[in-house]
Design an enzyme around this catalytic site. Sequence first.
Site, PDB file in Angstrom:
ATOM      1  N   ASP A   1      -7.030  -1.582  -4.193  1.00 56.98           N
ATOM      2  CA  ASP A   1      -8.005  -1.222  -3.159  1.00 56.98           C
ATOM      3  C   ASP A   1      -9.000  -0.193  -3.681  1.00 56.98           C
ATOM      4  OD1 ASP A   1      -6.530  -2.852  -1.443  1.00 56.98           O
ATOM      5  OD2 ASP A   1      -5.399  -1.161  -0.598  1.00 56.98           O
TER       6      ASP A   1
ATOM      7  N   ASP B   1       0.869  -1.177   0.000  1.00 56.23           N
ATOM      8  CA  ASP B   1       0.000   0.000   0.000  1.00 56.23           C
ATOM      9  C   ASP B   1       0.905   1.225   0.000  1.00 56.23           C
ATOM     10  OD1 ASP B   1      -2.388  -1.455   0.097  1.00 56.23           O
ATOM     11  OD2 ASP B   1      -2.335  -1.562   2.283  1.00 56.23           O
TER      12      ASP B   1
END
Length: 168
Positions: A146, A128
């Site tokens: 995401d 991330d």
Amino acid sequence: MNAFVAPSQGRSHLTAGLAVAVLVLVLDQVTKWWILDVVMQPFPRVIEVTPFFNLVLVWNYGVSFGTFASEAAYMPYVLSAISIGIAGFLVVWMRQAENRLTALALGLVVGGALGNVVDRLLYGAVADFLDFHVAGWHFWAFNVADSGITVGVALLVIDGLFRSHETS
């Protein structure tokens, strides 16, 4: 009106949904390569892009917001198997989608799920790197996969709530 989708229409929706899934998967993997191999050298780094956005590198060993995080050696495989199973179910749903919006939304979710599966299998965790913040409060770091999942689910909810449903 017949509740079943005409075969050619269903194939059209499936093709569009799968194209979106591939696009999200490719964009996700290209951006992660760029972050891991180009931008974040040397590790670790925080790159301030704007007063409200940073590029960072956070390894997520779980699913959404770190839920089910575990450094157990088998966990990436368990989470990957679950994600692949869900993606398979969503492709079946996509094949039966009654409209293009549903197929595209499902494609966003499938592409995002598979993008994170690739990370789990390659690195044992999901990379991330997008960090938005305001007044010292940081949202959870996330990635393109995401984003695809979140936007896809939001579109499914909106479609389910506001699309007029015909009754037989």
